[in-house]
Write an enzyme that holds these catalytic residues in place. Structure first.
Site, short mmCIF file in Angstrom:
data_model
loop_
_atom_site.label_atom_id
_atom_site.label_comp_id
_atom_site.label_asym_id
_atom_site.label_seq_id
_atom_site.Cartn_x
_atom_site.Cartn_y
_atom_site.Cartn_z
N ARG A 185 0.84 -1.21 0.00
CA ARG A 185 0.00 0.00 0.00
C ARG A 185 0.87 1.25 0.00
O ARG A 185 0.56 2.23 -0.67
CB ARG A 185 -0.92 -0.02 1.23
CG ARG A 185 -2.22 -0.80 1.06
CD ARG A 185 -2.03 -2.20 0.52
NE ARG A 185 -3.27 -2.95 0.41
CZ ARG A 185 -3.65 -3.89 1.26
NH1 ARG A 185 -2.88 -4.21 2.30
NH2 ARG A 185 -4.79 -4.54 1.07
N ASP A 214 0.53 -7.01 -3.12
CA ASP A 214 -0.89 -6.82 -2.89
C ASP A 214 -1.45 -6.11 -4.11
O ASP A 214 -0.73 -5.85 -5.09
CB ASP A 214 -1.17 -6.05 -1.60
CG ASP A 214 -2.44 -6.51 -0.92
OD1 ASP A 214 -3.52 -6.41 -1.55
OD2 ASP A 214 -2.37 -6.97 0.23
N HIS A 289 -6.03 -10.38 -4.07
CA HIS A 289 -5.09 -9.28 -3.81
C HIS A 289 -3.96 -9.33 -4.84
O HIS A 289 -2.78 -9.17 -4.49
CB HIS A 289 -4.55 -9.35 -2.38
CG HIS A 289 -5.54 -8.98 -1.33
ND1 HIS A 289 -5.98 -7.69 -1.13
CD2 HIS A 289 -6.21 -9.75 -0.43
CE1 HIS A 289 -6.86 -7.68 -0.14
NE2 HIS A 289 -7.04 -8.91 0.29
N GLU A 354 -9.74 -12.98 1.49
CA GLU A 354 -10.64 -12.00 0.85
C GLU A 354 -10.82 -12.21 -0.66
O GLU A 354 -10.89 -11.24 -1.42
CB GLU A 354 -10.15 -10.58 1.16
CG GLU A 354 -10.16 -10.28 2.65
CD GLU A 354 -9.72 -8.86 2.99
OE1 GLU A 354 -10.20 -8.33 4.00
OE2 GLU A 354 -8.89 -8.29 2.25
N TYR A 445 -3.72 -5.58 15.31
CA TYR A 445 -3.66 -4.72 14.12
C TYR A 445 -3.21 -3.31 14.53
O TYR A 445 -4.00 -2.49 14.97
CB TYR A 445 -5.03 -4.70 13.42
CG TYR A 445 -5.16 -5.80 12.39
CD1 TYR A 445 -4.73 -7.09 12.67
CD2 TYR A 445 -5.70 -5.56 11.14
CE1 TYR A 445 -4.82 -8.11 11.74
CE2 TYR A 445 -5.81 -6.58 10.19
CZ TYR A 445 -5.36 -7.85 10.50
OH TYR A 445 -5.46 -8.84 9.57
N PHE A 446 -1.92 -3.08 14.36
CA PHE A 446 -1.33 -1.84 14.85
C PHE A 446 -1.59 -0.65 13.94
O PHE A 446 -1.15 0.46 14.24
CB PHE A 446 0.18 -2.03 15.05
CG PHE A 446 0.55 -2.83 16.27
CD1 PHE A 446 -0.42 -3.48 17.02
CD2 PHE A 446 1.87 -2.93 16.69
CE1 PHE A 446 -0.08 -4.22 18.14
CE2 PHE A 446 2.22 -3.65 17.81
CZ PHE A 446 1.25 -4.30 18.54
N THR A 496 -0.75 -0.55 5.67
CA THR A 496 -0.25 0.81 5.47
C THR A 496 -1.10 1.65 4.51
O THR A 496 -0.58 2.57 3.88
CB THR A 496 1.20 0.76 4.97
OG1 THR A 496 1.26 0.05 3.73
CG2 THR A 496 2.10 0.09 5.99
#
Length: 790
Positions: A185, A214, A289, A354, A445-446, A496
């Protein structure tokens, strides 16, 4: 007096006196606090000091290349700060020497990462069965040195450093202690990747999951398929748009935003990580992805393209690899061959998450594959896809790991599951005998906020403060001992979409990385939040010296309110995640100082007030000032009845949360909002008696990224008896637009001196997410907070 500690004291006192070192009292020794994170399994503070100086030697009796590397690593750390050049010696000198001694002992302990660190006034000994343990012993020694050791020239001019002697026996609880960074990202250069690896090493973390591919970018050079980087690594620059509202590339527009790592750079990073005993787990996404890869090689899709690299979010993810085309598997296997040449670690991550399978449903090749293989549906087709890749990976002496969606349709026989959608996937996998890495979105999930949104850099949403990370337990209670043995450990993930700089990434990682490190290293029964938070404050000193852009969110003050139903007053409770701070407050418009009132017990409020609060350490303010205006009005402390109940996880703080004078923030998870899923918000407020009303207001939250929208319409109505209502105002709101940002909005009605006891508010949910939204057709939310009546 503890007899064991007293015996250690006497022994160390004898040693210190015999070597003419300054004597240490029992009280001085036992009162010394050691601030190592993660907390060692056993630590004793001894009544002696070891004095390090430029004559100190690092002794490596066995000529093990890894130990010599570790000695150089320690020497570089000390030299950078002090300019001392310590001698690295192979000579086993007498015990009276001023030395740091590394000892490899095969029979010492079973675990390769275990170590023992023992200090006397004469020497520091680090013993382990493998170089990994020696390295972790060095990290503990590092944290015994002054914080200035982390800064270049931080101890320049010092002739010696006195270190409190300790005895540590230590080993990790879990074998997988990791962090994932998404570089698709947003791209991060090699310098930052190495800096992140240094942070992992400091925290005794041993796995770096490198999310290299991705939809929004392919980030690694593949010699056989050069277009993966000449095309797939670049997208059009839409950085001035919100991630979820970025227009796609138009014909003829040049793609200029992105980057990739050459294979030489990857080898350099792998070597750098290996020297710090960190294994890199590379990820190549499949079957979904994959937009960046298909933009370069559209022939491996079901439709044939053409495709461009998306500059922002796409949902649902329908353009995926064709599972009916044998050339797709050849393409992926050729890529994996190059991956495996670059990454020597055991695991290859294949994503697996996904995948929307609508293209498979209409693809003749995919349908033919389903029929030929006797598969039931497209979910089993994905299972076939994963199993086929797993067979290839296993044949090359590696192990496949994937996100928990790889469970759907049947799990490949040797696959390891990374459970992200919760703990359930991990539980299911462990129960059927598969290894698991826990990484639930709820705790790991930071990319989510760790403090008040109005005080934090823009993030993905959600709320995972450091204490929530610290309270994470990777082994679910549902597992028995045999099943629990399949939990390899856990990791944090940093996606990100909204993280474009190393500084922001660092801020989101640290200090939550400290909490995760202790969860994964230290035995559960030895963890204690108050003790950890005290040690964390001292780590902050070290991070200041190191120049880390760490978050101080845990020092912020939070306010909770409680309504006294009888007196209709408010009780304000103040708290900080770090309990060691002093909280000061004012009841006027002035900011608090160290001389302001100190918070000790809940504060009773019975009139309008401008309230300000902040936290202090050693007379210095360490948090932003939190300012709130509490306005008493006719609805304060009054009861509200709902036609449709709010969702239990978004209850706003209880029955009186809509009338507690505390407004919700732009963070939908701040605990102050009532959330209604699909249903309208219909509420009746009882003012307890008929009285004159001039104004009615109600607050709403708009956060489209979280499927939270302003209502379609809002109607206000009043009544004297609670049965017959008069509509006084109805407002239609504008249609939702892609550019709508996170915002709190108050809807209101002004009355011409009406009298009423009951007020009804009806906010109509838009029902479904609009077509342009990433969740198009999904059920929408309405979030509601304070009702104000004047």
């Amino acid at each position: 007096m503890n007899l064991r500690l007293f015996a250690i004291y006497l022994m160390a006192l004898f040693l210190s006196l015999s070597c003419a070192k300054r004597p240490v009292t029992y009280e001085e020794a036992t009162q010394t606090v050691i601030d190592i994170i993660p907390k060692p399994q056993q630590l004793d503070v001894l009544p002696a000091f070891f004095t390090m100086n430029k004559e100190t030697k690092i002794v490596v009796p066995t000529q093990d290349d890894r130990l010599i590397e570790i000695a150089r690593y320690l020497n570089t750390l000390i030299h950078r700060s002090t300019a001392w050049e310590l001698e690295i010696s192979a000579s086993p000198e007498p015990a009276s020497a001023n030395r740091i001694l590394f000892i490899l002992d095969d029979v010492y302990r079973a675990g390769a990462e275990a170590y023992e660190l023992h200090m006397t006034s004469q020497e520091i000994t680090i013993k382990a069965s493998a170089p990994n343990g020696i390295f972790y012993g060095v990290q503990s020694l590092r944290q015994l040195l002054p914080p200035s050791i982390e800064r270049e020239n931080g101890l320049l001019g010092e002739e010696s450093i006195d270190l409190r002697c300790v005895h540590i026996v230590d080993e990790p609880r879990f074998k997988w202690r990791g962090v994932m960074l998404d570089v698709s990202r947003h791209f991060f250069d090699v310098d930052y990747i190495k800096r992140l690896i240094d942070h992992l090493a400091y925290h005794k973390l041993n796995t770096f999951h490198w999310h290299l591919c991705d939809d929004q970018g392919w980030r690694i050079e593949i010699k056989q398929y050069p277009k993966l980087t000449t095309v797939g690594a670049w997208r059009v620059d839409r950085e001035n748009y919100h991630w979820h509202a970025r227009p796609p590339q138009i014909p003829g527009e040049e793609a200029t935003y992105g980057g990739f790592y050459t294979q030489d750079e990857v080898r350099d990073v792998v070597k750098y990580a290996s020297q710090r005993f960190i294994t890199i787990v590379p990820e190549i996404e499949m079957p979904a992805h994959t937009s960046a890869a298909l933009a370069a090689y559209p022939e491996y899709s079901c439709t044939g393209g053409p495709f461009t690299v998306p500059p922002g979010s796409i949902w649902p993810i329908t353009d995926i690899y064709c599972a009916g085309n044998d050339s797709t598997f050849e393409f992926l296997q050729n890529i994996l061959k190059e991956f495996m040449d670059l990454f020597p670690g055991e695991y290859i991550h294949i994503g697996g998450d996904e995948a929307t399978k609508t293209n498979w449903e209409t693809c003749k090749k995919c349908q033919a594959r389903i029929e030929a293989e006797g598969l039931k549906d497209e979910f089993e087709l994905q299972s076939y896809f994963v199993r086929r890749m797993e067979n290839f990976i296993h044949a090359n002496h590696r192990r496949l790991i994937g996100w928990d969606e790889i469970l759907e349709g049947g799990l490949a026989p040797r696959a390891c599951v990374m459970s992200w959608r919760g703990m359930e996937g991990g539980i299911e996998a462990a129960k059927i005998g598969h290894d698991v890495v826990m990484s639930p979105v709820s705790h790991c999930y930071f990319n989510m906020y760790q403090g008040p949104m109005d005080q934090e850099p823009f993030a993905y949403g959600g709320y995972i403060p450091i204490r929530m990370v610290y309270e994470f337990e990777p082994i679910p209670e549902e597992l028995n001992a045999k099943e629990a043995a399949h939990i390899l450990g856990a990791q944090a993930n940093l996606w990100t979409e909204f993280v474009s700089t190393p500084e922001t990434a660092e801020y989101l990682f640290i200090p939550r990385m400290d909490a995760l490190a202790e969860v994964l290293w230290t035995q559960k029964e030895k963890r204690d939040w108050n003790d950890f938070s005290r040690r964390l404050l001292h780590q902050f000193d070290r991070y200041d010296q190191w120049g880390i852009n760490y978050a101080r969110s845990a020092l912020a003050v939070n306010i909770d309110t409680e309504v006294d139903v009888e007196s209709k007053t408010l009780l304000l409770s103040l708290r900080s995640e770090i309990p060691q701070v002093d909280i000061r407050y004012t009841l006027d418009e002035n900011d608090p100082t160290i001389n302001s009132m100190k918070y000790r017990v809940p504060i009773e409020i019975d009139a309008d007030v401008h309230f300000s609060t902040a936290s202090f350490i050693d007379s210095v303010r360490v948090s932003p000032v939190l300012r709130k205006t509490f306005e008493f009005h006719l609805a304060t402390g009054k009861k509200v009845e709902l036609i449709h109940p709010n969702e239990s996880k978004y209850d706003g703080g209880g029955d009186y949360s809509l009338t507690n004078s505390l407004l919700g923030s732009i963070n939908y998870m701040d605990g102050r909002w009532k959330g209604f899923h699909e249903f309208d918000f219909i509420a009746t407020l009882d003012l307890e008696k008929i009285q004159q009303i001039n104004y009615i207001g109600v607050g709403f939250l708009r956060d489209p990224m979280k499927w939270i929208f302003l209502p379609k319409s809002v109607e206000f109505a009043i009544s004297e008896d609670g049965k017959t209502f008069e509509s006084i105002k109805s407002t239609e709101l504008p249609e939702v637009k892609p550019e709508d940002q996170v915002q709190t909005v108050e809807m209101s009605a002004e009355l011409a001196s009406k009298k009423a006891r009951f007020i009804r508010i009806h906010a109509q949910n838009i029902g479904r997410c609009p077509e342009w939204h990433t969740g198009a057709g999904g059920p929408a939310w309405v979030f509601v907070d304070e009702i104000v009546v004047k």
